[in-house]
Scaffold this motif. Structure first.
Motif, PDB file in Angstrom:
ATOM      1  N   UNK A  36       0.732  -0.496  -0.116  1.00  0.00           N
ATOM      2  CA  UNK A  36      -0.072  -0.009   0.363  1.00  0.00           C
ATOM      3  C   UNK A  36       0.632   1.004   0.210  1.00  0.00           C
ATOM      4  N   UNK A  37       1.826   0.804   0.828  1.00  0.00           N
ATOM      5  CA  UNK A  37       2.886   2.623   0.499  1.00  0.00           C
ATOM      6  C   UNK A  37       3.630   2.471  -0.579  1.00  0.00           C
ATOM      7  N   UNK A  38       3.926   1.138  -1.061  1.00  0.00           N
ATOM      8  CA  UNK A  38       4.522   1.460  -2.422  1.00  0.00           C
ATOM      9  C   UNK A  38       3.805   2.192  -3.522  1.00  0.00           C
ATOM     10  N   UNK A  39       2.841   1.661  -3.734  1.00  0.00           N
ATOM     11  CA  UNK A  39       0.904   2.211  -4.112  1.00  0.00           C
ATOM     12  C   UNK A  39       1.320   4.067  -4.003  1.00  0.00           C
ATOM     13  N   UNK A  40       1.012   4.120  -2.509  1.00  0.00           N
ATOM     14  CA  UNK A  40       0.818   5.678  -2.581  1.00  0.00           C
ATOM     15  C   UNK A  40       2.517   6.292  -3.375  1.00  0.00           C
ATOM     16  N   UNK A  41       3.681   6.085  -3.034  1.00  0.00           N
ATOM     17  CA  UNK A  41       3.895   6.562  -3.096  1.00  0.00           C
ATOM     18  C   UNK A  41       4.588   7.020  -4.643  1.00  0.00           C
ATOM     19  N   UNK A  42       4.119   5.653  -5.691  1.00  0.00           N
ATOM     20  CA  UNK A  42       4.191   5.809  -6.962  1.00  0.00           C
ATOM     21  C   UNK A  42       2.914   6.741  -7.700  1.00  0.00           C
ATOM     22  N   UNK A  43       2.056   7.042  -6.413  1.00  0.00           N
ATOM     23  CA  UNK A  43       1.085   8.086  -7.735  1.00  0.00           C
ATOM     24  C   UNK A  43       1.282   9.650  -6.107  1.00  0.00           C
ATOM     25  N   UNK A  44       2.214   9.714  -6.107  1.00  0.00           N
ATOM     26  CA  UNK A  44       2.208  10.922  -5.178  1.00  0.00           C
ATOM     27  C   UNK A  44       1.662  11.137  -3.790  1.00  0.00           C
ATOM     28  N   UNK A  45       1.607   9.884  -3.108  1.00  0.00           N
ATOM     29  CA  UNK A  45       1.184  10.107  -1.905  1.00  0.00           C
ATOM     30  C   UNK A  45       0.056  10.369  -1.156  1.00  0.00           C
ATOM     31  N   UNK A  46      -0.669   9.995  -2.107  1.00  0.00           N
ATOM     32  CA  UNK A  46      -2.671   9.699  -2.028  1.00  0.00           C
ATOM     33  C   UNK A  46      -2.991   9.716  -0.985  1.00  0.00           C
ATOM     34  N   UNK A  47      -2.555   9.062  -0.484  1.00  0.00           N
ATOM     35  CA  UNK A  47      -2.870   7.690   0.626  1.00  0.00           C
ATOM     36  C   UNK A  47      -1.799   7.862   2.195  1.00  0.00           C
ATOM     37  N   UNK A  48      -0.965   7.984   2.001  1.00  0.00           N
ATOM     38  CA  UNK A  48      -0.243   8.222   2.879  1.00  0.00           C
ATOM     39  C   UNK A  48      -0.967   8.180   4.129  1.00  0.00           C
ATOM     40  N   UNK A  49      -1.673   9.042   4.301  1.00  0.00           N
ATOM     41  CA  UNK A  49      -2.728   8.718   5.711  1.00  0.00           C
ATOM     42  C   UNK A  49      -2.780   7.424   6.199  1.00  0.00           C
TER      43      UNK A  49
END
Length: 206
Positions: free
Chosen positions: A94-107
């Motif tokens: 999940x963190x990898x996917x968030x990073x690849x998409x601009x951190x949209x899901x970090x929280x």
């Protein structure tokens, strides 16, 4: 005879029709008969002794695309020695996917990191087919009787948490007929885990 090192794939042609095609035309009794056959098959799989890890056959990475990583990192793909390691692998993906998409899901990733072990823990490693769609079930009928029920397409099979089989089908089912309800006649339902797993599946694929 000594091994040549070659990998052989043994295939067999099975009689029957896809359960996906047959399902709308089956009687209630036939549906119950099919699910009972499936239940017996999955009870057999669940009774296979666990090797003590979560992964593919031969202690390889988990083959389901849920754990796919282009770099083939064991921290995401497995195999995992414990359910806590498997949960950490999901969070890493999940963190990898968030990073690849601009951190949209970090929280939200941090939320899962804090709480995933609280809701997905205590599940044994059991052998699972990992793709129990009706198209992967062949039903052989003759003279109105169910002769045999066979499960095909085992490429994603491996050692997963005991909730996996049910929760994966729960997350991917279309919910347009009675199949999700009938599925509970074949494999044990995990409703709480299913709710969490549906969230995770949505994060990764939508």
């Amino acid at each position: 005879m000594a091994s040549t090192g070659h990998l052989c794939l043994v295939m067999q042609r099975l009689p029957g029709e896809s359960l996906e095609k047959l399902w709308p035309h089956l009687t209630e009794g036939e549906k119950l008969a099919v699910c009972t056959r499936l239940k017996n098959a999955f009870n057999f799989l669940r009774n296979l002794p666990s090797p003590g890890f979560y992964g593919g056959i031969g202690r390889t990475p988990l083959p389901h695309h849920f754990f796919w990583d282009s770099a083939k990192s064991p921290a995401i793909c497995g195999p995992f020695n414990s359910e806590a390691e498997l949960n950490a692998g999901i969070v890493r993906k999940l963190r990898q996917q968030s990073k690849e998409n601009g951190g949209y899901m970090n929280q939200k990733v941090e939320f899962y990191e804090r709480h995933l072990d609280d809701v997905l823990s205590g599940h044994d490693s059991v052998f699972s087919h990992s793709d129990l769609q009706r198209k992967n079930v062949l039903v052989h009928r003759h003279a109105g009787a169910i002769i045999s029920v066979a499960i095909v397409d085992w490429e994603d099979a491996g050692w997963y948490p005991s909730y996996w089989e049910y929760c994966l089908e729960f997350a991917t089912a279309l919910w347009v007929d009675d199949w999700p309800k009938r599925l509970e006649d074949a494999i044990a339902p995990w409703p709480c885990e299913a709710a969490v797993f549906r969230m995770l599946y949505q994060e990764l694929y939508f």
